[in-house]
Design an enzyme around this catalytic site. Structure first.
Site, PDB file in Angstrom:
ATOM      1  N   ASP A 243       0.854  -1.180   0.000  1.00  0.00           N
ATOM      2  CA  ASP A 243       0.000   0.000   0.000  1.00  0.00           C
ATOM      3  C   ASP A 243       0.894   1.235   0.000  1.00  0.00           C
ATOM      4  OD1 ASP A 243      -2.233   1.889   0.588  1.00  0.00           O
ATOM      5  OD2 ASP A 243      -3.340   0.052   0.995  1.00  0.00           O
ATOM      6  N   HIS A 266       1.690   1.742  -3.289  1.00  0.00           N
ATOM      7  CA  HIS A 266       0.808   2.745  -3.881  1.00  0.00           C
ATOM      8  C   HIS A 266       1.410   4.143  -3.880  1.00  0.00           C
ATOM      9  CE1 HIS A 266      -2.952   0.043  -2.942  1.00  0.00           C
ATOM     10  NE2 HIS A 266      -2.083  -0.535  -3.746  1.00  0.00           N
TER      11      HIS A 266
END
Length: 413
Positions: A243, A266
């Site tokens: 993430d 991310h």
């Protein structure tokens, strides 16, 4: 060192009286007379978790020993080190270390702290935490050891991995809440249950030389998460997770990140902000010198429709993108939901955002994507010396909606 001098050091240390050595002289820290020209060496009391019953065999729970050792360290009237020795693995259920403490504490983690693989060990507790430091001032956590969240057992029941499961929170490996004057350095984080390290309502935080790793497929495993905190410095760190490598959310101010390597994951995110109509603010953010490798986003600001507040005075500079899907993105219509999000009139206002010297390759045709609110457009967005091309060297594209934008220097796309 003579035997009499050694015995005096041991005797004073036993009664917890701090000492200094000046050449061949031994005095207490309370001494007012310091011989001219001598260098001071301070002695710090050491509390070893093994002296309080920690087995460190990786099979026996060591929570009770850690709790007893922390109580001894936190109650010390002089600066103290809590030692987690090398060469051992300490199995822990959810554990909270409460402050305030009587003096400054250094937690030196040299071994491995391993989370329980039994999810039932969180029954009756707040599932948001594994290791929590709460309300501790003048704390340092360091040592080169490993904090292993044993996250595989949690990932497979995540709704993002298996939609048949209900979406529930999983523990953050290491959380600091309401801590002031905090140093976290030279630690390795691995496979957290959810986020790896989080700072909540903290002030004056210095994070450096941390390494964070989890598979790119691991759900919600943010690297460093900053919430409601001020004066935070994150530097010289490598973060490879599933993430955001850095996530900065509401109530955070004066956050600086320098010399960061990120990927997979991310990317570096501010937000999300404004979910469920919340009013949230983020300001005075600087990301300077970062490399993002194969991430799904580069530097991103994301807000929900219907929110209130602002994200402002934000600078991203000296950023290298290596095959990043969305290198530069502002999304005021963020919607992390299985159901479509309806358009709302209010939005978190975004202003004063500068991108300077951002270069590298985009894994998609669109390298710059500004999707701002129709009712609360993005204002004061500055692009300076941007050079983003596709992997085959072709100039990339930009998409801009509802934005007040200026460009300086070179600009590709």
């Amino acid at each position: 060192m003579g035997m009499q001098r050694l015995l005096l050091i041991v005797a004073l240390a036993v009664v917890n009286r701090p000492l200094h050595i000046y050449g061949n002289l031994l005095v207490e820290s309370s001494s007012s007379s310091v011989p001219k020209g001598y260098q001071v060496r301070s002695f710090r009391k050491v509390v070893n978790v093994k002296d309080y019953g920690a087995r460190g065999d990786g099979d026996s729970y060591d929570n009770m020993a850690f709790t007893k050792a922390w109580k001894a360290a936190c109650s010390s009237s002089t600066p103290v080190t809590l030692l987690v020795p090398a060469g051992s693995t300490y199995l822990l259920k959810p554990t909270t270390f409460f402050g305030p403490c009587k003096s400054a504490v250094v937690v030196t983690i040299k071994g491995t702290m391993l989370a329980s693989a039994r999810i039932s060990d969180w029954n009756g507790t707040d599932r948001s935490y594994w290791i929590l430091f709460n309300g501790v001032k003048n704390l340092t956590v360091k040592g080169g050891g490993i904090i292993n969240g044993n996250g595989q057992v949690w990932w497979k029941i995540s709704c993002k991995v298996d939609s048949s499961h209900e979406c529930k929170v999983a523990p953050t490996a290491l959380t600091f809440h309401s801590c002031n004057n905090l140093r976290v350095k030279n630690l390795r984080f691995k496979d957290s249950q959810q986020m790896h390290v989080s700072f909540s309502q903290c002030a004056n935080v210095d994070v450096s030389s941390v390494t964070i790793s989890a598979p790119g497929t691991s759900p919600n495993t943010d690297g460093v998460h900053v919430s409601g905190s001020i004066n935070v410095m994150i530097s010289n760190s490598i973060i490879r997770t599933g993430d955001d490598c850095l996530s900065i959310v509401g109530g955070s101010r004066a956050v600086t990140a320098t010399n960061i390597v990120c990927g997979p994951g991310h990317g570096i995110s501010i937000g999300s902000l404004g979910a469920n109509g919340a009013e949230e603010t983020v300001s005075d953010i600087l990301v300077d010198t970062a490399r993002l490798e194969g991430t799904t986003n580069g530097v991103r600001i994301k807000t929900w429709q219907g929110g209130k507040g602002y994200a402002r005075n934000i600078t991203f500079k000296n950023i290298v993108m290596d095959s990043v899907k969305n290198p530069i993105i502002i999304d005021q219509n963020y919607c992390d939901s299985t159901k479509p999000c309806s358009e709302k009139k209010s939005a978190v206002a975004i202003s004063g955002v500068t991108y300077k010297n951002v270069r590298g390759t985009s894994a998609t045709d669109v390298a710059v994507d500004f999707d701002c609110s129709r009712t609360v457009p993005c204002r004061g967005i500055v692009l300076q010396d941007i050079n983003l091309v596709t992997a085959n060297g072709v100039s990339s594209k930009s998409v801009c909606h509802n934005i007040n934008l200026s460009k300086n220097g070179n600009f590709v796309p």
